[in-house]
Design a protein around this motif. Structure first.
Motif, PDB file in Angstrom:
ATOM      1  N   ALA A 196       0.849  -1.190   0.000  1.00  9.29           N
ATOM      2  CA  ALA A 196       0.000   0.000   0.000  1.00  9.29           C
ATOM      3  C   ALA A 196       0.884   1.238   0.000  1.00  9.29           C
ATOM      4  O   ALA A 196       1.986   1.225   0.548  1.00  9.29           O
ATOM      5  CB  ALA A 196      -0.901   0.008   1.231  1.00  9.29           C
ATOM      6  N   LYS A 197       0.389   2.288  -0.616  1.00  9.13           N
ATOM      7  CA  LYS A 197       1.129   3.549  -0.631  1.00  9.13           C
ATOM      8  C   LYS A 197       1.180   4.136   0.775  1.00  9.13           C
ATOM      9  O   LYS A 197       0.293   3.917   1.585  1.00  9.13           O
ATOM     10  CB  LYS A 197       0.455   4.544  -1.573  1.00  9.13           C
ATOM     11  N   HIS A 198       2.210   4.885   1.027  1.00  9.49           N
ATOM     12  CA  HIS A 198       2.415   5.562   2.308  1.00  9.49           C
ATOM     13  C   HIS A 198       2.187   7.052   2.082  1.00  9.49           C
ATOM     14  O   HIS A 198       2.680   7.617   1.107  1.00  9.49           O
ATOM     15  CB  HIS A 198       3.848   5.283   2.773  1.00  9.49           C
ATOM     16  N   ILE A 199       1.450   7.691   2.963  1.00  7.96           N
ATOM     17  CA  ILE A 199       1.089   9.100   2.780  1.00  7.96           C
ATOM     18  C   ILE A 199       2.320   9.987   2.593  1.00  7.96           C
ATOM     19  O   ILE A 199       2.329  10.880   1.757  1.00  7.96           O
ATOM     20  CB  ILE A 199       0.190   9.620   3.940  1.00  7.96           C
ATOM     21  N   GLY A 200       3.384   9.706   3.338  1.00  6.74           N
ATOM     22  CA  GLY A 200       4.617  10.492   3.193  1.00  6.74           C
ATOM     23  C   GLY A 200       5.227  10.317   1.810  1.00  6.74           C
ATOM     24  O   GLY A 200       5.685  11.281   1.190  1.00  6.74           O
ATOM     25  N   ARG A 201       5.209   9.088   1.321  1.00  3.15           N
ATOM     26  CA  ARG A 201       5.739   8.827  -0.021  1.00  3.15           C
ATOM     27  C   ARG A 201       4.861   9.495  -1.073  1.00  3.15           C
ATOM     28  O   ARG A 201       5.354   9.982  -2.082  1.00  3.15           O
ATOM     29  CB  ARG A 201       5.825   7.326  -0.280  1.00  3.15           C
ATOM     30  N   ASP A 202       3.543   9.495  -0.854  1.00  2.00           N
ATOM     31  CA  ASP A 202       2.634  10.123  -1.812  1.00  2.00           C
ATOM     32  C   ASP A 202       2.878  11.628  -1.914  1.00  2.00           C
ATOM     33  O   ASP A 202       2.838  12.196  -3.000  1.00  2.00           O
ATOM     34  CB  ASP A 202       1.175   9.880  -1.413  1.00  2.00           C
ATOM     35  N   ILE A 203       3.116  12.268  -0.784  1.00  2.00           N
ATOM     36  CA  ILE A 203       3.377  13.714  -0.797  1.00  2.00           C
ATOM     37  C   ILE A 203       4.653  13.999  -1.577  1.00  2.00           C
ATOM     38  O   ILE A 203       4.686  14.874  -2.443  1.00  2.00           O
ATOM     39  CB  ILE A 203       3.462  14.266   0.643  1.00  2.00           C
ATOM     40  N   MET A 204       5.708  13.231  -1.281  1.00  2.00           N
ATOM     41  CA  MET A 204       6.980  13.429  -1.982  1.00  2.00           C
ATOM     42  C   MET A 204       6.837  13.097  -3.468  1.00  2.00           C
ATOM     43  O   MET A 204       7.413  13.777  -4.311  1.00  2.00           O
ATOM     44  CB  MET A 204       8.088  12.577  -1.348  1.00  2.00           C
ATOM     45  N   ALA A 205       6.065  12.069  -3.790  1.00  2.00           N
ATOM     46  CA  ALA A 205       5.853  11.699  -5.191  1.00  2.00           C
ATOM     47  C   ALA A 205       5.130  12.815  -5.931  1.00  2.00           C
ATOM     48  O   ALA A 205       5.452  13.130  -7.075  1.00  2.00           O
ATOM     49  CB  ALA A 205       5.053  10.402  -5.283  1.00  2.00           C
ATOM     50  N   GLY A 206       4.154  13.425  -5.269  1.00  2.00           N
ATOM     51  CA  GLY A 206       3.429  14.534  -5.884  1.00  2.00           C
ATOM     52  C   GLY A 206       4.345  15.703  -6.182  1.00  2.00           C
ATOM     53  O   GLY A 206       4.282  16.307  -7.258  1.00  2.00           O
ATOM     54  N   LEU A 207       5.225  16.016  -5.238  1.00  2.00           N
ATOM     55  CA  LEU A 207       6.181  17.104  -5.450  1.00  2.00           C
ATOM     56  C   LEU A 207       7.170  16.748  -6.558  1.00  2.00           C
ATOM     57  O   LEU A 207       7.498  17.581  -7.401  1.00  2.00           O
ATOM     58  CB  LEU A 207       6.934  17.410  -4.152  1.00  2.00           C
ATOM     59  N   LYS A 208       7.630  15.506  -6.558  1.00  2.00           N
ATOM     60  CA  LYS A 208       8.612  15.071  -7.555  1.00  2.00           C
ATOM     61  C   LYS A 208       8.005  15.072  -8.953  1.00  2.00           C
ATOM     62  O   LYS A 208       8.691  15.346  -9.929  1.00  2.00           O
ATOM     63  CB  LYS A 208       9.126  13.676  -7.190  1.00  2.00           C
ATOM     64  N   SER A 209       6.710  14.777  -9.051  1.00  2.00           N
ATOM     65  CA  SER A 209       6.078  14.747 -10.369  1.00  2.00           C
ATOM     66  C   SER A 209       6.028  16.138 -10.998  1.00  2.00           C
ATOM     67  O   SER A 209       5.949  16.265 -12.212  1.00  2.00           O
ATOM     68  CB  SER A 209       4.672  14.147 -10.281  1.00  2.00           C
ATOM     69  N   ILE A 210       6.105  17.160 -10.176  1.00  2.00           N
ATOM     70  CA  ILE A 210       6.107  18.535 -10.691  1.00  2.00           C
ATOM     71  C   ILE A 210       7.453  18.860 -11.333  1.00  2.00           C
ATOM     72  O   ILE A 210       7.513  19.441 -12.407  1.00  2.00           O
ATOM     73  CB  ILE A 210       5.789  19.544  -9.561  1.00  2.00           C
ATOM     74  N   VAL A 211       8.544  18.451 -10.667  1.00  2.00           N
ATOM     75  CA  VAL A 211       9.882  18.799 -11.154  1.00  2.00           C
ATOM     76  C   VAL A 211      10.533  17.685 -11.965  1.00  2.00           C
ATOM     77  O   VAL A 211      11.534  17.907 -12.627  1.00  2.00           O
ATOM     78  CB  VAL A 211      10.814  19.209  -9.986  1.00  2.00           C
ATOM     79  N   GLY A 212       9.991  16.479 -11.895  1.00  2.00           N
ATOM     80  CA  GLY A 212      10.542  15.354 -12.647  1.00  2.00           C
ATOM     81  C   GLY A 212      11.634  14.630 -11.885  1.00  2.00           C
ATOM     82  O   GLY A 212      12.141  15.111 -10.881  1.00  2.00           O
ATOM     83  N   GLY A 213      11.984  13.455 -12.360  1.00  2.00           N
ATOM     84  CA  GLY A 213      13.046  12.670 -11.749  1.00  2.00           C
ATOM     85  C   GLY A 213      12.520  11.420 -11.068  1.00  2.00           C
ATOM     86  O   GLY A 213      11.317  11.161 -11.031  1.00  2.00           O
TER      87      GLY A 213
END
Length: 105
Positions: free
Chosen positions: A28-45
């Motif tokens: 299952a996804k982890h809320i902390g990972r989801d927040i970081m993933a959302g931020l990373k999707s903006i800048v890429g990588g």
């Protein structure tokens, strides 16, 4: 235990097919990972949190596959493949499967 994605083990003779073995994990996804993933999707990588999660899940699936082969008395597992699927929103499964075999001594 020898395990491989190939259909044979170099230098070894397969004497018996024991059967199909599997190992799976649902993560299952982890809320902390989801927040970081959302931020990373903006800048890429690379999204390292998800990479680590999937690496751990794959390793655990392999461990479970090997345990299943050991329970059946196999010497090796050949033809290992992996598959993933979404189980429900926010979680996914990784499955490892292959053929448990006995080798000539």
């Amino acid at each position: 235990m020898i395990y491989s994605t190939t259909e044979t083990i170099p230098g070894k003779e397969i004497t018996e097919i024991v059967g199909v073995v599997t190992g799976n994990v649902v993560q299952a996804k982890h809320i902390g990972r989801d927040i970081m993933a959302g931020l990373k999707s903006i800048v890429g990588g690379e999204i390292r949190g998800y990479t680590e999660m999937l690496t751990e899940a794959r390793d655990l699936a392999i461990q479970r596959l090997v345990a299943s082969a050991n329970e059946k008395g196999a010497d090796a597992v050949v033809g290992i493949r992996f598959t993933t699927s979404a189980i429900m929103d926010g979680s996914s499964e990784i499955m490892a499967f292959g053929t448990a075999v006995k080798l000539k001594k």
